[in-house]
Motif scaffolding. Structure first.
Motif, short mmCIF file in Angstrom:
data_model
loop_
_atom_site.label_atom_id
_atom_site.label_comp_id
_atom_site.label_asym_id
_atom_site.label_seq_id
_atom_site.Cartn_x
_atom_site.Cartn_y
_atom_site.Cartn_z
N HIS A 1 10.93 20.67 -13.87
CA HIS A 1 11.90 20.96 -12.82
C HIS A 1 11.41 22.11 -11.93
CE1 HIS A 1 15.37 19.06 -15.37
NE2 HIS A 1 14.59 18.17 -14.79
N GLU A 2 10.65 23.04 -12.49
CA GLU A 2 10.10 24.12 -11.68
C GLU A 2 9.16 23.56 -10.62
OE1 GLU A 2 7.64 28.34 -12.05
OE2 GLU A 2 8.08 27.16 -13.86
N GLU A 3 8.35 22.59 -10.99
CA GLU A 3 7.44 21.96 -10.04
C GLU A 3 8.23 21.22 -8.96
OE1 GLU A 3 3.30 19.61 -10.54
OE2 GLU A 3 5.04 18.57 -11.38
N GLN A 4 9.31 20.57 -9.35
CA GLN A 4 10.17 19.90 -8.39
C GLN A 4 10.75 20.90 -7.39
OE1 GLN A 4 13.51 17.89 -10.16
NE2 GLN A 4 14.02 16.77 -8.30
N GLY A 5 11.18 22.05 -7.90
CA GLY A 5 11.70 23.09 -7.03
C GLY A 5 10.65 23.60 -6.06
N HIS A 6 9.43 23.68 -6.51
CA HIS A 6 8.31 24.11 -5.65
C HIS A 6 8.16 23.16 -4.47
CE1 HIS A 6 4.08 24.65 -4.44
NE2 HIS A 6 4.16 25.86 -4.98
N LYS B 1 0.84 -1.19 0.00
CA LYS B 1 0.00 0.00 0.00
C LYS B 1 0.88 1.24 0.00
CE LYS B 1 -3.59 2.37 2.67
NZ LYS B 1 -4.42 2.35 3.90
N LEU B 2 0.47 2.24 -0.76
CA LEU B 2 1.23 3.48 -0.81
C LEU B 2 1.05 4.26 0.48
CD1 LEU B 2 2.94 5.48 -2.49
CD2 LEU B 2 0.79 6.48 -3.28
N THR B 3 2.14 4.54 1.15
CA THR B 3 2.10 5.31 2.40
C THR B 3 2.96 6.57 2.34
OG1 THR B 3 3.91 4.02 3.35
CG2 THR B 3 1.65 3.26 3.79
N ALA B 4 3.93 6.61 1.44
CA ALA B 4 4.83 7.75 1.33
C ALA B 4 5.18 8.00 -0.13
CB ALA B 4 6.10 7.51 2.15
N TRP B 5 5.57 9.21 -0.40
CA TRP B 5 5.87 9.59 -1.78
C TRP B 5 7.06 10.55 -1.80
CZ3 TRP B 5 4.89 14.75 -3.67
CH2 TRP B 5 4.32 15.60 -2.70
N SER B 6 7.50 10.84 -2.99
CA SER B 6 8.57 11.80 -3.24
C SER B 6 8.27 12.45 -4.58
CB SER B 6 9.92 11.08 -3.30
OG SER B 6 9.93 10.16 -4.38
N TYR B 7 9.06 13.43 -4.97
CA TYR B 7 8.78 14.04 -6.27
C TYR B 7 8.95 13.02 -7.39
CZ TYR B 7 8.34 16.91 -10.29
OH TYR B 7 7.89 17.40 -11.50
N SER B 8 9.98 12.18 -7.30
CA SER B 8 10.20 11.20 -8.37
C SER B 8 9.02 10.24 -8.47
CB SER B 8 11.51 10.45 -8.14
OG SER B 8 11.46 9.70 -6.94
N ARG B 9 8.46 9.84 -7.34
CA ARG B 9 7.30 8.95 -7.37
C ARG B 9 6.09 9.65 -7.97
NH1 ARG B 9 6.69 4.68 -2.41
NH2 ARG B 9 8.71 3.67 -2.65
N TYR B 10 5.88 10.88 -7.55
CA TYR B 10 4.77 11.67 -8.08
C TYR B 10 4.90 11.81 -9.60
CZ TYR B 10 2.39 16.09 -9.27
OH TYR B 10 1.63 17.06 -9.87
N SER B 11 6.11 12.11 -10.07
CA SER B 11 6.36 12.26 -11.50
C SER B 11 6.13 10.96 -12.25
CB SER B 11 7.80 12.76 -11.71
OG SER B 11 8.10 12.89 -13.07
N GLN B 12 6.59 9.84 -11.68
CA GLN B 12 6.40 8.54 -12.31
C GLN B 12 4.92 8.17 -12.38
OE1 GLN B 12 8.91 5.93 -10.04
NE2 GLN B 12 10.77 6.95 -10.73
N TYR B 13 4.19 8.48 -11.33
CA TYR B 13 2.75 8.18 -11.33
C TYR B 13 2.05 8.95 -12.45
CZ TYR B 13 -2.16 8.02 -10.10
OH TYR B 13 -3.53 7.84 -10.17
N ASN B 14 2.38 10.22 -12.60
CA ASN B 14 1.74 11.03 -13.64
C ASN B 14 2.10 10.54 -15.04
OD1 ASN B 14 0.36 12.73 -11.90
ND2 ASN B 14 2.07 14.15 -11.71
N LYS B 15 3.30 9.98 -15.18
CA LYS B 15 3.69 9.44 -16.48
C LYS B 15 2.91 8.18 -16.80
CE LYS B 15 7.72 7.47 -16.99
NZ LYS B 15 9.19 7.29 -17.16
N CYS B 16 2.80 7.28 -15.82
CA CYS B 16 2.05 6.05 -16.05
C CYS B 16 1.74 5.37 -14.71
CB CYS B 16 2.83 5.08 -16.93
SG CYS B 16 1.93 3.54 -17.26
N PRO B 17 0.46 5.39 -14.30
CA PRO B 17 0.08 4.74 -13.05
C PRO B 17 0.41 3.25 -13.01
CG PRO B 17 -1.65 6.23 -13.74
CD PRO B 17 -0.67 6.16 -14.88
N ARG B 18 0.30 2.57 -14.15
CA ARG B 18 0.58 1.14 -14.17
C ARG B 18 2.07 0.87 -13.90
NH1 ARG B 18 -2.00 -3.17 -16.64
NH2 ARG B 18 -3.87 -2.10 -15.91
#
Length: 218
Positions: free
Chosen positions: A132-137, A3-20
């Motif tokens: 990268h701007e979103e990552q900086g945010h 189960k997903l309990t924690a995230w990071s920017y890289s995880r967030y970015s990967q999810y947006n690219k492809c949830p599967r």
């Protein structure tokens, strides 16, 4: 499946690219091929830069020459490197390995603390991407939790492969409440997803789970 309990920017970015792909990699934890050359090179340059700033490497390696002067200045300033900026669900400071409480992980290549202002520096290899701007945010949002005295956060991206190009972003303490709410809203789909529908595109050609995805179907 985990189960997903924690995230990071890289995880967030990967999810947006492809949830599967995200599901296969982070929840099912399927095995993947070794890192590719570009990823490995990025890790090596990050490590070199860290050692230069710490003083473990006295000179400036050839592939870091575009930022030779800046790296020397960071070394003289005795700058903090590889700084943990993880937070809990209520945005309290924590550590990457706080397995019971960490909600969003993060790590800054460099943070220079001037008291009421801090500068976050992130080393980049390869191309300049708008995300990268979103990552900086997110870096700024997390860092304000760890540096409560900071009224202003500057985020700089140093592009080693782009002729010493630097992108700068500035955030103020007055924005922090909204910044946190923005991220809480952005990650809702990732935490609520239970279908993990693939997002097909050109990236599928390089996906290590392509065969598995085609086998499973939608």
């Amino acid at each position: 499946m985990n189960k997903l309990t924690a995230w990071s920017y890289s995880r967030y970015s990967q999810y947006n690219k492809c949830p599967r792909q995200f599901m296969y990699r982070h929840l099912m934890k399927l095995p993947e091929p070794e890192k590719n050359w570009a990823t490995e090179r990025g890790s090596i340059l990050h490590a070199k830069a860290e050692q230069v700033v710490k003083g473990a490497i006295k000179g400036i390696p050839k592939d870091l020459k575009p930022f030779a002067q800046e790296l020397k200045e960071l070394r003289r300033a005795m700058t903090d490197t590889e700084v943990d900026i993880a937070v809990t669900r209520d945005w309290s400071p924590t550590t990457y390995d706080d397995w019971n409480n960490v909600w969003c992980r993060g790590n800054a290549d460099v943070i220079v603390d001037f008291g009421e202002e801090i500068v976050i520096i992130d080393y980049k290899t390869g191309k300049i991407y708008p995300e990268h701007e979103e990552q900086g945010h997110l870096y700024a949002t997390q860092s304000m939790c760890h540096y409560p005295e900071a009224k202003v956060v500057h985020v700089e991206f140093w592009y080693f492969d782009q002729n010493a190009h630097v992108e700068n972003y500035e955030y103020s303490r007055s924005q922090h409440s909204k910044m946190k709410k923005d991220w809480e809203k952005k990650v809702v789909p990732m935490f609520r997803d239970n279908k993990w529908v693939p997002n097909e595109g050109n990236h599928c050609r390089w996906c290590p789970f392509q065969a598995k995805c085609e086998e499973d179907g939608e």
